[in-house]
Design an enzyme around this catalytic site. Sequence first.
Site, PDB file in Angstrom:
ATOM      1  N   LYS A 202       1.013   4.586   6.942  1.00  0.00           N
ATOM      2  CA  LYS A 202       0.493   5.405   5.848  1.00  0.00           C
ATOM      3  C   LYS A 202       1.150   6.780   5.917  1.00  0.00           C
ATOM      4  CE  LYS A 202      -2.710   2.232   4.932  1.00  0.00           C
ATOM      5  NZ  LYS A 202      -2.650   1.369   3.724  1.00  0.00           N
TER       6      LYS A 202
ATOM      7  N   SER B  63       0.804  -1.222   0.000  1.00  0.00           N
ATOM      8  CA  SER B  63       0.000   0.000   0.000  1.00  0.00           C
ATOM      9  C   SER B  63       0.837   1.273   0.000  1.00  0.00           C
ATOM     10  CB  SER B  63      -0.942   0.024   1.208  1.00  0.00           C
ATOM     11  OG  SER B  63      -0.223   0.160   2.414  1.00  0.00           O
TER      12      SER B  63
END
Length: 278
Positions: free
Chosen positions: A119, A42
């Site tokens: 993230k 991701s």
Amino acid sequence: MAAKEKTGNAFVETIKTIVYALLIAGVFRTLFFQPFWIPSGSMKETLLIGDFLFVNKMAYGYSYASCPSLMMPGLGIEIDAKDVCGVFDGDNERLFGRQPERGDVVVFRHPVSGRDYIKRLIGLPGEKIQIKEGVVHINGTPVELRDDGSFDEVMAPQGPQGLRPRCENGALGVGGVCKKSRQIETLPNGVEHAILNIADQQSDRTGVYTVPEGHYFFMGDNRDNSADSRLAQQVGGVGFVPFENLIGRADRIMFSSAGRSMLYFWTWRSDRFFKAVR
């Protein structure tokens, strides 16, 4: 008798040494740096599956989430941070707290599952975030983007889970060259980083998210392959992340394994030793 006493004393001393070592390691991991191994794609290309890094836990101060979790279901061991430091949960405050900066790559605790996620910080408290045609808008202003070629990788199983990458150039057989469009995104504070695009999909067009006070909005750099703040916590995303759930900042990759295990040293990527995370 003396021999037995010496043997007994040696055993006790060995146990003490192990206990002391575990205590020192626990304090080090709680207060300073926590190891983290990248399990998914991701955050490509900033972070690759198999990157091993240490998370700087001093960067934002300390909260209940700073306490380490030990999840080894196969051995019946599931010690959660809340089991150890849950008494400090719920006030959304931090000891020696410092605000993160936009663009930081952050490890945080998922507000529902408690699992660790990594993230990039995109939205700050009070801001309005919206994605229009794949472009992030902050308080109505689009971030700067410029095309920068493509990110290429070999189609093959990656990491211990054998994950296969998604490709912009369609379905490929093993050994094919998997391509993703690459752009450089410049955030309002000047932080630049690469983002990848795979396809036109629903997450490229969203409504307006108003980030609550004391919370943050995160996105993965591999934009079309990231479960992040664009999705609510109840449907597989992370939603808005409370300040107290931040664990630390990812600053530098120590080494990176392209194989099924980080112990397979012959698969380590030679170009990623001590690489800064940007």
